[in-house]
Design a protein around this motif. Structure first.
Motif, PDB file in Angstrom:
ATOM      1  N   ALA A 141      25.533  70.311  65.383  1.00 43.75           N
ATOM      2  CA  ALA A 141      25.586  71.067  64.130  1.00 43.75           C
ATOM      3  C   ALA A 141      26.898  71.826  64.014  1.00 43.75           C
ATOM      4  CB  ALA A 141      24.412  72.037  64.060  1.00 43.75           C
ATOM      5  N   THR A 142      27.342  72.422  65.108  1.00 46.01           N
ATOM      6  CA  THR A 142      28.607  73.160  65.119  1.00 46.01           C
ATOM      7  C   THR A 142      29.785  72.240  64.811  1.00 46.01           C
ATOM      8  OG1 THR A 142      27.743  74.739  66.746  1.00 46.01           O
ATOM      9  CG2 THR A 142      30.128  74.607  66.526  1.00 46.01           C
ATOM     10  N   ALA A 143      29.656  70.987  65.265  1.00 46.42           N
ATOM     11  CA  ALA A 143      30.709  70.003  65.010  1.00 46.42           C
ATOM     12  C   ALA A 143      30.654  69.451  63.590  1.00 46.42           C
ATOM     13  CB  ALA A 143      30.610  68.859  66.016  1.00 46.42           C
ATOM     14  N   GLY A 144      29.631  69.853  62.828  1.00 49.04           N
ATOM     15  CA  GLY A 144      29.522  69.411  61.446  1.00 49.04           C
ATOM     16  C   GLY A 144      28.902  68.045  61.277  1.00 49.04           C
ATOM     17  N   VAL A 145      28.212  67.567  62.318  1.00 49.76           N
ATOM     18  CA  VAL A 145      27.581  66.248  62.234  1.00 49.76           C
ATOM     19  C   VAL A 145      26.368  66.305  61.304  1.00 49.76           C
ATOM     20  CG1 VAL A 145      26.380  64.472  63.562  1.00 49.76           C
ATOM     21  CG2 VAL A 145      28.381  65.595  64.525  1.00 49.76           C
ATOM     22  N   GLU A 146      26.181  65.257  60.533  1.00 48.41           N
ATOM     23  CA  GLU A 146      25.089  65.188  59.567  1.00 48.41           C
ATOM     24  C   GLU A 146      23.732  65.072  60.270  1.00 48.41           C
ATOM     25  OE1 GLU A 146      24.762  61.603  57.111  1.00 48.41           O
ATOM     26  OE2 GLU A 146      24.838  62.937  55.366  1.00 48.41           O
ATOM     27  N   HIS A 187      29.083  58.529  66.067  1.00 44.39           N
ATOM     28  CA  HIS A 187      30.246  58.089  65.281  1.00 44.39           C
ATOM     29  C   HIS A 187      29.824  57.712  63.861  1.00 44.39           C
ATOM     30  CE1 HIS A 187      34.184  56.568  64.444  1.00 44.39           C
ATOM     31  NE2 HIS A 187      33.741  55.347  64.204  1.00 44.39           N
ATOM     32  N   LEU A 188      28.712  57.007  63.744  1.00 40.31           N
ATOM     33  CA  LEU A 188      28.218  56.625  62.418  1.00 40.31           C
ATOM     34  C   LEU A 188      27.872  57.853  61.593  1.00 40.31           C
ATOM     35  CD1 LEU A 188      27.317  54.429  60.445  1.00 40.31           C
ATOM     36  CD2 LEU A 188      25.088  54.393  61.585  1.00 40.31           C
ATOM     37  N   SER A 189      27.268  58.841  62.232  1.00 42.21           N
ATOM     38  CA  SER A 189      26.923  60.076  61.539  1.00 42.21           C
ATOM     39  C   SER A 189      28.177  60.811  61.088  1.00 42.21           C
ATOM     40  CB  SER A 189      26.091  60.982  62.455  1.00 42.21           C
ATOM     41  OG  SER A 189      25.714  62.159  61.788  1.00 42.21           O
ATOM     42  N   GLU A 190      29.218  60.774  61.917  1.00 36.16           N
ATOM     43  CA  GLU A 190      30.484  61.413  61.551  1.00 36.16           C
ATOM     44  C   GLU A 190      31.095  60.733  60.322  1.00 36.16           C
ATOM     45  OE1 GLU A 190      32.775  63.248  65.292  1.00 36.16           O
ATOM     46  OE2 GLU A 190      32.378  61.105  65.506  1.00 36.16           O
ATOM     47  N   ILE A 191      31.011  59.416  60.276  1.00 40.43           N
ATOM     48  CA  ILE A 191      31.540  58.673  59.128  1.00 40.43           C
ATOM     49  C   ILE A 191      30.796  59.058  57.858  1.00 40.43           C
ATOM     50  CG2 ILE A 191      31.740  56.376  58.080  1.00 40.43           C
ATOM     51  CD1 ILE A 191      32.255  55.268  60.884  1.00 40.43           C
ATOM     52  N   ARG A 192      29.466  59.113  57.966  1.00 46.63           N
ATOM     53  CA  ARG A 192      28.654  59.497  56.801  1.00 46.63           C
ATOM     54  C   ARG A 192      28.978  60.911  56.343  1.00 46.63           C
ATOM     55  NH1 ARG A 192      22.836  57.248  59.051  1.00 46.63           N
ATOM     56  NH2 ARG A 192      23.156  55.034  58.528  1.00 46.63           N
ATOM     57  N   THR A 193      29.189  61.804  57.300  1.00 41.86           N
ATOM     58  CA  THR A 193      29.525  63.187  56.967  1.00 41.86           C
ATOM     59  C   THR A 193      30.868  63.253  56.256  1.00 41.86           C
ATOM     60  OG1 THR A 193      28.297  64.011  58.888  1.00 41.86           O
ATOM     61  CG2 THR A 193      29.899  65.497  57.905  1.00 41.86           C
ATOM     62  N   ALA A 194      31.843  62.484  56.759  1.00 37.64           N
ATOM     63  CA  ALA A 194      33.186  62.476  56.165  1.00 37.64           C
ATOM     64  C   ALA A 194      33.177  61.899  54.758  1.00 37.64           C
ATOM     65  CB  ALA A 194      34.137  61.680  57.053  1.00 37.64           C
ATOM     66  N   GLU A 195      32.282  60.933  54.529  1.00 34.08           N
ATOM     67  CA  GLU A 195      32.231  60.272  53.222  1.00 34.08           C
ATOM     68  C   GLU A 195      31.394  61.043  52.209  1.00 34.08           C
ATOM     69  OE1 GLU A 195      30.690  56.433  54.157  1.00 34.08           O
ATOM     70  OE2 GLU A 195      32.655  55.592  54.652  1.00 34.08           O
ATOM     71  N   ARG A 196      30.639  62.021  52.681  1.00 36.25           N
ATOM     72  CA  ARG A 196      29.788  62.782  51.784  1.00 36.25           C
ATOM     73  C   ARG A 196      30.643  63.665  50.887  1.00 36.25           C
ATOM     74  NH1 ARG A 196      25.717  66.261  54.958  1.00 36.25           N
ATOM     75  NH2 ARG A 196      27.666  67.359  55.431  1.00 36.25           N
ATOM     76  N   PRO A 197      30.443  63.647  49.579  1.00 37.39           N
ATOM     77  CA  PRO A 197      31.251  64.477  48.680  1.00 37.39           C
ATOM     78  C   PRO A 197      31.107  65.949  49.011  1.00 37.39           C
ATOM     79  CG  PRO A 197      29.985  62.854  47.452  1.00 37.39           C
ATOM     80  CD  PRO A 197      29.454  62.847  48.851  1.00 37.39           C
ATOM     81  N   SER A 198      32.205  66.678  48.934  1.00 32.58           N
ATOM     82  CA  SER A 198      32.153  68.116  49.181  1.00 32.58           C
ATOM     83  C   SER A 198      31.455  68.792  48.022  1.00 32.58           C
ATOM     84  CB  SER A 198      33.567  68.678  49.325  1.00 32.58           C
ATOM     85  OG  SER A 198      34.261  68.544  48.095  1.00 32.58           O
TER      86      SER A 198
END
Length: 207
Positions: A141-146, A187-198
């Motif tokens: 969660a601290t790392a911002g993972v979805e 890694h997949l969760s990180e990609i999804r988090t990065a692609e999620r609109p702010s």
């Protein structure tokens, strides 16, 4: 369970820990523990009211050291969050290749006490697993993972599944495979988090 600095108690617990981990809790008698500690059984019962009490103390003594070791492996690893998660599995695989490694003491004890769900050792084992899960979820969660809680649950299943299958095959490569799967999930969760609109982008899109 209260902790003391009583050297006699520590001596008993050290002997019990070595025997229980190496041979299993049902295979080791109180007499064997007393003999290994070079004490009388009467002295043992002065410090531990029963074998169940001793088994519970054995698992309790492994709780914080194990959690601290997982955190150390994670924090010392280089790379992204996925690499750090995989590092835990990599170190577990190294440990599993040691001739004295007998698997996860918490899982083995739970298996031996499967018909005694109310046993204090079962509760300690459950609390230990929950602490690890809560720690990893907080890290993610601290790392911002979805969805860190859901992701952590999947990683825990991979880890304990690898622990279990290694008791059957005695092959540490299963832990390494589980580590790669865990890293892929992160890694997949990180990609999804990065692609999620702010939030700001969502606000603009809704206008």
């Amino acid at each position: 369970m209260p902790r003391t600095s009583d050297p006699t108690r520590d001596r008993i617990l050290d002997a019990a820990s070595r025997l229980f981990y190496a041979q299993g809790i049902r295979a080791v008698s109180v007499d064997a523990v007393a003999e290994a500690a070079e004490l009388t059984k009467r002295t043992l019962y002065y410090h531990f009211k029963s074998k169940d009490d001793l088994v519970a103390a054995y698992l309790q003594s492994r709780d914080q050291p194990n959690l601290a070791l997982f955190a150390k492996w994670f924090n010392a690893a280089d790379g992204a969050i996925a690499d750090k998660v995989e590092a835990i599995f990599t170190h577990l695989a190294k440990a599993a290749r040691h001739k004295k490694w007998k698997g996860c003491g918490f899982l083995r004890t739970a298996a031996e006490l499967a018909n005694m769900p109310g046993h204090p050792a079962i509760k300690i084992g459950s609390a230990h697993k929950k602490k690890f899960e809560a720690w990893l979820a907080d890290v993610l969660a601290t790392a911002g993972v979805e969805e860190p809680q859901a992701l952590t649950r999947q990683i825990v299943l991979l880890m304990d599944g690898a622990f279990s299958i290694m008791l059957v095959h005695r092959d540490a490569s299963y832990v390494e495979a589980a580590g790669k799967a865990a890293a892929a999930l992160v890694h997949l969760s990180e990609i999804r988090t990065a692609e999620r609109p702010s939030l700001s982008n969502k606000s603009q899109l809704s206008r």
